[in-house]
Design a protein around this motif. Structure first.
Motif, PDB file in Angstrom:
ATOM      1  N   GLY A 123       0.805  -1.221   0.000  1.00 16.13           N
ATOM      2  CA  GLY A 123       0.000   0.000   0.000  1.00 16.13           C
ATOM      3  C   GLY A 123       0.835   1.266   0.000  1.00 16.13           C
ATOM      4  N   ASP A 124       2.149   1.138  -0.271  1.00 20.79           N
ATOM      5  CA  ASP A 124       3.011   2.326  -0.353  1.00 20.79           C
ATOM      6  C   ASP A 124       3.120   2.792  -1.797  1.00 20.79           C
ATOM      7  OD1 ASP A 124       3.619   2.249   2.368  1.00 20.79           O
ATOM      8  OD2 ASP A 124       5.263   0.816   2.035  1.00 20.79           O
ATOM      9  N   LEU A 125       3.144   4.098  -1.994  1.00 25.01           N
ATOM     10  CA  LEU A 125       3.362   4.625  -3.338  1.00 25.01           C
ATOM     11  C   LEU A 125       4.707   4.124  -3.838  1.00 25.01           C
ATOM     12  CD1 LEU A 125       2.209   8.357  -2.963  1.00 25.01           C
ATOM     13  CD2 LEU A 125       0.846   6.361  -3.623  1.00 25.01           C
ATOM     14  N   VAL A 126       4.781   3.750  -5.103  1.00 20.90           N
ATOM     15  CA  VAL A 126       6.036   3.198  -5.611  1.00 20.90           C
ATOM     16  C   VAL A 126       6.963   4.317  -6.102  1.00 20.90           C
ATOM     17  CG1 VAL A 126       4.895   1.060  -6.298  1.00 20.90           C
ATOM     18  CG2 VAL A 126       5.277   2.844  -8.005  1.00 20.90           C
ATOM     19  N   GLY A 127       8.255   4.028  -6.090  1.00 16.90           N
ATOM     20  CA  GLY A 127       9.234   4.917  -6.700  1.00 16.90           C
ATOM     21  C   GLY A 127       9.768   6.011  -5.803  1.00 16.90           C
ATOM     22  N   TRP A 128       9.267   6.095  -4.572  1.00 19.86           N
ATOM     23  CA  TRP A 128       9.703   7.178  -3.682  1.00 19.86           C
ATOM     24  C   TRP A 128      10.955   6.772  -2.922  1.00 19.86           C
ATOM     25  CZ3 TRP A 128       7.328  12.029  -2.890  1.00 19.86           C
ATOM     26  CH2 TRP A 128       6.175  12.241  -3.663  1.00 19.86           C
ATOM     27  N   LEU A 129      12.090   7.365  -3.286  1.00 20.64           N
ATOM     28  CA  LEU A 129      13.316   7.157  -2.539  1.00 20.64           C
ATOM     29  C   LEU A 129      13.300   8.095  -1.331  1.00 20.64           C
ATOM     30  CD1 LEU A 129      15.789   7.006  -5.560  1.00 20.64           C
ATOM     31  CD2 LEU A 129      14.657   5.104  -4.384  1.00 20.64           C
ATOM     32  N   PRO A 148      13.908   3.253  -9.219  1.00 21.93           N
ATOM     33  CA  PRO A 148      14.066   1.817  -9.511  1.00 21.93           C
ATOM     34  C   PRO A 148      12.823   1.173 -10.122  1.00 21.93           C
ATOM     35  CG  PRO A 148      14.630   2.319  -7.214  1.00 21.93           C
ATOM     36  CD  PRO A 148      14.058   3.556  -7.784  1.00 21.93           C
ATOM     37  N   THR A 149      11.666   1.769  -9.922  1.00 23.92           N
ATOM     38  CA  THR A 149      10.442   1.141 -10.429  1.00 23.92           C
ATOM     39  C   THR A 149       9.980   1.727 -11.760  1.00 23.92           C
ATOM     40  OG1 THR A 149       9.200   2.668  -9.038  1.00 23.92           O
ATOM     41  CG2 THR A 149       9.519   0.434  -8.181  1.00 23.92           C
ATOM     42  N   ALA A 150      10.796   2.642 -12.331  1.00 24.77           N
ATOM     43  CA  ALA A 150      10.355   3.338 -13.548  1.00 24.77           C
ATOM     44  C   ALA A 150       9.997   2.375 -14.674  1.00 24.77           C
ATOM     45  CB  ALA A 150      11.433   4.319 -14.003  1.00 24.77           C
ATOM     46  N   ALA A 151      10.786   1.311 -14.834  1.00 23.08           N
ATOM     47  CA  ALA A 151      10.570   0.404 -15.964  1.00 23.08           C
ATOM     48  C   ALA A 151       9.243  -0.334 -15.852  1.00 23.08           C
ATOM     49  CB  ALA A 151      11.721  -0.586 -16.075  1.00 23.08           C
ATOM     50  N   ILE A 152       8.958  -0.818 -14.656  1.00 22.61           N
ATOM     51  CA  ILE A 152       7.704  -1.567 -14.487  1.00 22.61           C
ATOM     52  C   ILE A 152       6.506  -0.621 -14.571  1.00 22.61           C
ATOM     53  CG2 ILE A 152       7.720  -1.543 -11.945  1.00 22.61           C
ATOM     54  CD1 ILE A 152       6.684  -4.427 -12.070  1.00 22.61           C
ATOM     55  N   GLU A 153       6.679   0.594 -14.062  1.00 23.29           N
ATOM     56  CA  GLU A 153       5.606   1.597 -14.178  1.00 23.29           C
ATOM     57  C   GLU A 153       5.303   1.866 -15.644  1.00 23.29           C
ATOM     58  OE1 GLU A 153       6.636   5.204 -12.129  1.00 23.29           O
ATOM     59  OE2 GLU A 153       7.451   4.085 -10.444  1.00 23.29           O
ATOM     60  N   ARG A 154       6.373   2.052 -16.411  1.00 24.20           N
ATOM     61  CA  ARG A 154       6.180   2.363 -17.827  1.00 24.20           C
ATOM     62  C   ARG A 154       5.517   1.187 -18.548  1.00 24.20           C
ATOM     63  NH1 ARG A 154       8.183   6.414 -20.465  1.00 24.20           N
ATOM     64  NH2 ARG A 154       9.799   6.754 -18.912  1.00 24.20           N
ATOM     65  N   GLU A 177       4.168  11.725 -14.779  1.00 22.53           N
ATOM     66  CA  GLU A 177       3.762  12.986 -14.156  1.00 22.53           C
ATOM     67  C   GLU A 177       4.837  13.532 -13.214  1.00 22.53           C
ATOM     68  OE1 GLU A 177       0.925  15.184 -15.675  1.00 22.53           O
ATOM     69  OE2 GLU A 177       2.041  15.657 -13.861  1.00 22.53           O
ATOM     70  N   ASP A 178       4.482  14.548 -12.457  1.00 21.03           N
ATOM     71  CA  ASP A 178       5.466  15.299 -11.668  1.00 21.03           C
ATOM     72  C   ASP A 178       6.120  14.540 -10.515  1.00 21.03           C
ATOM     73  OD1 ASP A 178       5.136  17.801 -13.075  1.00 21.03           O
ATOM     74  OD2 ASP A 178       3.152  17.892 -12.178  1.00 21.03           O
ATOM     75  N   SER A 179       5.400  13.599  -9.922  1.00 22.47           N
ATOM     76  CA  SER A 179       5.915  12.907  -8.740  1.00 22.47           C
ATOM     77  C   SER A 179       6.398  11.504  -9.087  1.00 22.47           C
ATOM     78  CB  SER A 179       4.811  12.795  -7.678  1.00 22.47           C
ATOM     79  OG  SER A 179       4.562  14.044  -7.103  1.00 22.47           O
ATOM     80  N   PRO A 180       7.249  10.912  -8.236  1.00 26.14           N
ATOM     81  CA  PRO A 180       7.622   9.509  -8.423  1.00 26.14           C
ATOM     82  C   PRO A 180       6.358   8.639  -8.408  1.00 26.14           C
ATOM     83  CG  PRO A 180       8.939  10.506  -6.670  1.00 26.14           C
ATOM     84  CD  PRO A 180       7.892  11.500  -7.052  1.00 26.14           C
ATOM     85  N   GLY A 181       6.331   7.622  -9.263  1.00 28.73           N
ATOM     86  CA  GLY A 181       5.199   6.687  -9.271  1.00 28.73           C
ATOM     87  C   GLY A 181       3.913   7.269  -9.808  1.00 28.73           C
ATOM     88  N   GLN A 182       3.976   8.479 -10.358  1.00 29.49           N
ATOM     89  CA  GLN A 182       2.745   9.123 -10.843  1.00 29.49           C
ATOM     90  C   GLN A 182       2.748   9.207 -12.364  1.00 29.49           C
ATOM     91  OE1 GLN A 182       2.190  13.310 -10.092  1.00 29.49           O
ATOM     92  NE2 GLN A 182      -0.012  13.082  -9.768  1.00 29.49           N
ATOM     93  N   TRP A 183       1.617   8.866 -12.969  1.00 32.20           N
ATOM     94  CA  TRP A 183       1.464   8.851 -14.413  1.00 32.20           C
ATOM     95  C   TRP A 183       0.170   9.505 -14.826  1.00 32.20           C
ATOM     96  CZ3 TRP A 183       4.822   6.450 -18.054  1.00 32.20           C
ATOM     97  CH2 TRP A 183       5.974   5.912 -17.468  1.00 32.20           C
ATOM     98  N   GLU A 184       0.083   9.760 -16.115  1.00 35.63           N
ATOM     99  CA  GLU A 184      -1.145  10.333 -16.687  1.00 35.63           C
ATOM    100  C   GLU A 184      -1.434   9.657 -18.019  1.00 35.63           C
ATOM    101  OE1 GLU A 184      -1.434  14.688 -17.119  1.00 35.63           O
ATOM    102  OE2 GLU A 184      -2.060  14.355 -19.195  1.00 35.63           O
ATOM    103  N   TYR A 185      -2.702   9.545 -18.340  1.00 33.17           N
ATOM    104  CA  TYR A 185      -3.071   9.197 -19.705  1.00 33.17           C
ATOM    105  C   TYR A 185      -4.191  10.110 -20.164  1.00 33.17           C
ATOM    106  CZ  TYR A 185      -6.935   6.401 -17.695  1.00 33.17           C
ATOM    107  OH  TYR A 185      -8.042   5.973 -17.002  1.00 33.17           O
TER     108      TYR A 185
END
Ligand code: ADP
Ligand code: MN
Ligand code: MN
Ligand code: MN
Ligand code: MN
Length: 347
Positions: A123-129, A148-154, A177-185
């Protein structure tokens, strides 16, 4: 199957690489749950291809056709689940359709941007170092790599785009998007209710793609306090007049009509929690509008309503409502927005 009938192409949609036997049809029953936002799903396997609504076998949730008068090309998607004959969930599609019907001659187009966060199985947001939380300026917009999670996110974002295209959704693009683990479509632009329908089904498909990777989609506008700027839905809107040469004057007139309504009431319609969640996001900082300071602007990312730079250059096109929450009920949001933009009235 008919264009956009993601409902009946779910398991057999090619998301899973196992082909469906030729003589079987997978039917996914997708229904809104009590949150008015999330979904439940049940699948049935049929030996025949249903041709119309009546051909679909019943389920323990009684399905009502939410459409009464108008013939819809995709009625199978819009069933209201009910128990003991009473609707269990309020489906706001019908009232939205009623409002859009009153402006049909204006040929309204909608394009929708959906922002979201991915979270892991704890339940933790991914990609936040560790150091990301303290950064005030986070430069992940459109970024490649960096976490580290950018590839799987993409991969999730790209597989999702393909699943949507396969399902007949008018999918327009993706970006980090602007934050780690955040995307837009983005969806659209399409005329009338189609962009809203596509958004609903695209959310279901996103949940399902993320699920396959052991991730969950977090649609909250402000999942945690340190995530700046949070997630929104942007509604991009145009009428035929606005799209024609010199259409900017119709754009400005519609923006003035939105400006004239009660903004608090409008904001209530932009968030499934009637504005409460979205308030946490609308801080007036980090490219988000201010909840209590309505503003119109050109190429202004802090504005409530924005004329995109290319539109200002061409003097025609569309404008953008930037305030709706990432977890809005899109039918309520579009109904309220359209009433404001076209009639200067609250919903
Ligand atoms: P930005 O991030 O700069 O706000 P995006 O490129 O993410 O913009 O999204 C633009 C959105 O505008 C897309 O959803 C697209 O479908 C929509 N759009 C483009 N042209 C029109 C138009 N004429 N009417 C309505 N929506 C439009
Ligand atoms: Mn059972
Ligand atoms: Mn965008
Ligand atoms: Mn965005
Ligand atoms: Mn936008």
């Amino acid at each position: 199957m008919a264009t956009g009938s993601a409902l009946v192409t779910g398991i057999g949609s090619g998301i899973l690489p196992i082909p469906v036997p030729d003589d079987k049809i997978y039917v996914d029953y997708i229904f809104l749950n009590q949150t008015r936002f999330g979904f439940c799903m049940k699948s049935k396997i049929l030996n025949f291809e249903p041709k119309c609504l009546k051909d679909y076998p019943g389920s323990d949730m009684v399905m009502f056709d939410s459409l009464t008068e108008e013939k819809d090309p995709r009625p199978e998607m819009w069933l209201v689940p009910a128990t003991r004959g009473e609707p269990a969930v309020v489906n706001m599609r019908r009232p939205c359709l009623d409002i859009l019907a009153t402006v049909k001659d204006k040929q309204p187009w909608f394009g929708i941007e959906q922002e979201y966060f991915l979270e892991d199985n704890r339940g933790d947001l991914v990609g936040w170092l560790a150091n990301h939380r303290n950064l005030k300026l986070r430069d992940f917009y459109g970024a490649v790599g960096m976490t580290p999670t950018a590839a799987i996110e993409r991969e999730i974002a790209e597989v999702h785009s393909q699943a949507c295209l396969h399902a007949g959704i008018k999918f327009a693009g993706i970006n980090r998007e602007d934050s780690p683990g955040q995307w837009e479509y983005q969806i659209g632009p399409t005329e009338g209710i189609a962009a809203a329908d596509d958004l609903v089904m695209s959310r279901v498909l996103l949940d399902r793609v993320a699920e396959m990777y052991g991730y969950n989609v977090n649609y909250l506008p402000k999942p945690v306090e340190y995530c700046l700027p949070g997630s929104g839905v942007h509604i991009n809107f145009s009428t035929e007049e606005m799209r024609q040469e010199g259409g900017i004057k119709y754009i400005r007139a519609a923006m003035e009509r939105v400006a004239s309504v009660d903004q608090d009431k409008l904001l209530e319609c932009y968030d499934v929690k009637w504005g409460e969640e979205n308030k946490k996001r609308l801080t007036g900082q980090y490219y988000v509008p201010d909840v209590s300071n309505f503003r119109m602007g050109v190429a202004d990312k802090w504005a409530s309503l924005r004329i995109p730079p290319l539109v200002a250059e061409r003097n025609c096109g569309y404008f953008e409502e930037r305030r709706p929450s990432s977890n809005c009920d899109i039918y309520t949001a579009i109904a309220a927005f359209t009433k404001a933009a076209m009639f200067g009235e609250n919903y």
